[in-house]
Structure formats: C-alpha cells, structure tokens
Design an enzyme around this catalytic site. Structure first.
Site, mmCIF file in Angstrom:
data_model
loop_
_atom_site.group_PDB
_atom_site.id
_atom_site.type_symbol
_atom_site.label_atom_id
_atom_site.label_comp_id
_atom_site.label_asym_id
_atom_site.label_seq_id
_atom_site.Cartn_x
_atom_site.Cartn_y
_atom_site.Cartn_z
ATOM 1 N N GLU A 16 40.387 43.102 54.182
ATOM 2 C CA GLU A 16 40.674 44.525 53.940
ATOM 3 C C GLU A 16 40.306 45.393 55.128
ATOM 4 O O GLU A 16 40.927 46.424 55.349
ATOM 5 C CB GLU A 16 39.917 45.001 52.700
ATOM 6 C CG GLU A 16 40.421 44.384 51.434
ATOM 7 C CD GLU A 16 39.537 44.639 50.240
ATOM 8 O OE1 GLU A 16 39.859 44.110 49.168
ATOM 9 O OE2 GLU A 16 38.530 45.366 50.360
ATOM 10 N N CYS A 103 40.252 48.707 47.570
ATOM 11 C CA CYS A 103 39.615 47.778 46.650
ATOM 12 C C CYS A 103 38.554 48.485 45.810
ATOM 13 O O CYS A 103 38.860 49.380 45.044
ATOM 14 C CB CYS A 103 39.047 46.581 47.414
ATOM 15 S SG CYS A 103 38.592 45.177 46.366
ATOM 16 N N HIS A 123 40.631 48.594 42.870
ATOM 17 C CA HIS A 123 40.626 47.240 42.328
ATOM 18 C C HIS A 123 40.518 47.321 40.811
ATOM 19 O O HIS A 123 39.760 48.142 40.283
ATOM 20 C CB HIS A 123 39.445 46.447 42.907
ATOM 21 C CG HIS A 123 39.531 44.996 42.648
ATOM 22 N ND1 HIS A 123 39.072 44.419 41.482
ATOM 23 C CD2 HIS A 123 40.040 43.989 43.390
ATOM 24 C CE1 HIS A 123 39.281 43.119 41.524
ATOM 25 N NE2 HIS A 123 39.872 42.829 42.674
#
Length: 181
Positions: A16, A103, A123
């Site tokens: 990420e 996320c 997320h």
C-alpha cells in the site's frame, strides 16, 4: 512540481505504501518517504525491511502539497498514536492540501475529525472508525482534498487517483499504459 510525503511506521502494509511511491514517481511527482519511527529503517507488517528517505523530525512540512498514510497493522495504530502525524494531517486538511489514506489508515483521518461530511472508504470492518464520513464501498473515494481507498488490492487505483489529483488525465493514462494496467 508537486511534492508529497508518505508516512511509514513499523507494521505498515508494504504494498500500500511502496506501490504508491512507485506510481507517483512514474508520474514525475516528487514523493518523499518519511519514517515516524525516529530511524530510517522500517519493518513492514509482512517482515519486509526497507529504508525511507528521511525521518519525521527532519521534514519541512511547509514544502509539501500533500501527505499519504498507508494502512497495515500495527502500522495504522502507530500512525494514529503519533502526535506529529495528527497535527500535520489536521493542518493539511484545513489548508486544502491533499490528505490520503488506504486500508485501515482512513480510521486515522476519522479519529482526527477530517472525514466529517466527506465520502470515504476503508478496509472492510473499519467503517465505524470513519467518524462523520459518508461511507462508500468502492475502490477509491475522492472528496475534495481527501482520497481514501480500501486495501492492498486497490493500491494501484489509489496511487492513480493521487496522480490524477495533481496531474492531467493524459499523465494518468500514460502511467497506466506503462504499468500495463
């Protein structure tokens, strides 16, 4: 030329963060990797060790046009506990500079009050931590100067959204074609 900082903490999700750095550099955006650990070496959540360009204490944040927070655990918790990170993201949001997170890291923006009234994604399972946000369930949400994304599988979309924030669509398409995306 736009200049962006990306915060790294031990326990970050490597893909990420590092894929976003790669995508931004392919688009000729200046992006500085910043450790919040008081040392350049970072140990990611999957035990991958890498070096950042600098450490938080050495950064002149007035030179940056935006900041990015990768997710991962416990990296997200480390970012959220860091007073300096919280101060920077609040100031940048107030000034209209880019604040982006992927996320679990959008939860840091939620805790800082940055997502109030903004569309945001995260997320799965972190939605309740997007305090004040209009929660969406797409790969990336762009709402003004705030960009959020769902996780490792959306990192390319996230990186390309950051490029699009600073550059014209032609650059985005060029980067995509060279990535065979």
């Amino acid at each position: 030329m736009s200049k962006i900082g990306i915060f790294f903490a031990d326990g970050c999700e490597e893909i990420e963060g590092l894929s976003v750095v790669d995508i931004c550099r392919r688009a000729d955006l200046e992006i500085v990797t910043i450790s919040i650990m008081e040392r350049a070496e970072i140990m990611g959540s999957h035990k991958i060790t890498f070096l950042t360009d600098t450490v938080f204490e050495k950064v002149d944040f007035t030179e940056l046009d935006g900041v990015i927070l990768p997710g991962g655990m416990p990296g997200t918790l480390n970012l959220q506990k860091h007073d300096g990170v919280n101060q920077v993201i609040r100031e940048f949001a107030k000034e209209g500079k880019l604040v982006a997170a992927i996320c679990a890291a959008p939860s840091v923006l939620g805790a800082a009050g940055i997502l109030e009234g903004k569309e945001a994604v995260c997320h799965p399972g972190f939605e309740e931590k997007l305090t004040g946000a209009k929660v969406k369930f797409e790969n990336v949400a762009v709402d003004g100067n705030v960009i959020t994304s769902r996780g490792m599988g959306t990192a390319f979309d996230f990186g390309l959204a950051i490029v699009k924030y600073f550059k014209e669509e032609k650059v985005v398409e060029d980067v995509k074609s060279h990535m065979v995306y």
